[in-house]
Structure formats: structure tokens, C-alpha cells
Scaffold this motif. Structure first.
Motif: not given
Length: 220
Positions: A11-30
Motif C-alpha cells: 500500500y503506497g508502493t504498488l497500490f495507490d492508497v488514495h485511489a478509493a477516495v479519489r474515485k468518490h471525491a466529487a461526492k465527498l466534497g472539498p
């Protein structure tokens, strides 16, 4: 020297740990970026505290607890997204250079492995989603030991399984604390400083620092 094994944190080396939030960033807001940072920080914090207490809970449970804390600390985030975020964490994006780098390293005849705090099910799902499963000789999870990095027993799983000396292992992680632990154990360490962070643990320095995995094969 030629290394017998190239071992990667997940996590953070091979896989992007922030990808899950980025996928739903618009709904999560600023506050989505702050939310993602807190989620990751708490996930790690809970692993260290649990290891010190000897009160193990697997990484998936800690991931859920970290998410709940992020919701509590970021009131603007919509709690109805909890299940969507957790589902997305099972299929995190790998970084773009990862498949080719792993393919090239495997072609050298070296062992290729993951060594992670993640639970076996989490790691297998992430590798499968990224199409990387066939590239790994082993996926080592701390779940077998019921503790977390940076316990030396975690790094020892690699040398025991592959029957090699620590100095024959090239270990890559984006987490500076993980690099410190692996260096103390005796691995050749390469810090993937993807975020351009300042150095820490000066007495436990990596052998090399890279911005991503692309230059790894050239290190020899």
C-alpha cells in the motif's frame, strides 16, 4: 550485487492508497483529500499501537476503523459513502509503472514478492484487480504472525521462506518508517519517495531513493 529477491510493500508502493477516495471525491466534497490522508494515517497508527500492545486485529478491521475515524473528524464527508469506499479499497489502482517493472524484474530470475501489513484476502484481491497475481512468487502477510511492521519477525518471513540472507533482498517501500525497519533487519532498501517527503531516520538510511519504481532495475 545481483539480488535473489525483490520484495515490495503493497500500500503506497504498488497500490495507490488514495485511489478509493479519489474515485468518490466529487461526492465527498472539498475535504476529500484531507479525509483520505486521515484515513491512511489512522489505519497505520492503529497497526503500530496494536503491535505494541500485543492486541492484534487484522488490517481490514483497522482499515474500517480508520475510515470511521476519518468520518468523525471530517463532518462534511457523507457517511452514506462508507460501503462504497470500503468496496473501492479492495480494488485499488496500481501505479502505472508497476506491471512493467515487475515483469522486467521477474525476467531476471529473481523472486518477486509482496510483504505487507494487509490481510491475505486484501492483498490477493488487490493483486488480482491489477492483473499482477502471476508475477508474484509469494505474497507475505503479517497476519501469519499476528503483529505488524516494523517487527523484525515480519521481514524474517522473507529470508525464512526463500532461504536467503537479508543482504540478498532488495526491499522497496514508499513508507520511510518501513524502510527504516527493513534496513535495521539487513535488507538492501529502496525508498519510493513518491510524495517528495523529507528524509527521516537518518541512522537507518536507504541504499537508494527513487520517485517511482521505474529506475529500480538500473540499480542492479
Amino acid at each position: 550485487m545481483a539480488h535473489a529477491a525483490f520484495v515490495f510493500d503493497a500500500y503506497g508502493t504498488l497500490f495507490d492508497v488514495h485511489a478509493a477516495v479519489r474515485k468518490h471525491a466529487a461526492k465527498l466534497g472539498p475535504d476529500a483529500q484531507r479525509f483520505s490522508s486521515i484515513w491512511r494515517e489512522k489505519q497505520l497508527e492503529y497497526s503500530w499501537v496494536r503491535a505494541l500492545m500485543g492486541q492484534y486485529k487484522d488490517f481490514w478491521e483497522l482499515t474500517q476503523q480508520g475510515l470511521d475515524t476519518a468520518f468523525a473528524l471530517v463532518p462534511s464527508a457523507d457517511k452514506s459513502l462508507r460501503d462504497d469506499l470500503l468496496n473501492a479499497y479492495w480494488e485499488l489502482d496500481c501505479y502505472p509503472e508497476v506491471p512493467q517493472v515487475l515483469t522486467d524484474l521477474k525476467a531476471t530470475g529473481a523472486k518477486i514478492a509482496i510483504l505487507s501489513n494487509g490481510s491475505p484476502a486484501m492483498l490477493e484481491a488487490a493483486a488480482k484487480a491489477a492483473g499482477l497475481t502471476d508475477l508474484f512468487d509469494e505474497i507475505f502477510s503479517v497476519d501469519d504472525l499476528r503483529t505488524f511492521k516494523t517487527d523484525p519477525q515480519v521481514y524474517e518471513m522473507v529470508t525464512t521462506q526463500f532461504r536467503i540472507y537479508p543482504e540478498e533482498v532488495s526491499f522497496q517501500s514508499s513508507n520511510r518508517w518501513d524502510i527504516a525497519g527493513a534496513t535495521a533487519f539487513g535488507f538492501r532498501t529502496v525508498w519510493m519517495n513518491r510524495m517528495g517527503m523529507p528524509d527521516e531516520y537518518a541512522d537507518l538510511a536507504p541504499k537508494a531513493v527513487l520517485a517511482d519504481l521505474t529506475g529500480l532495475a538500473a540499480l542492479g
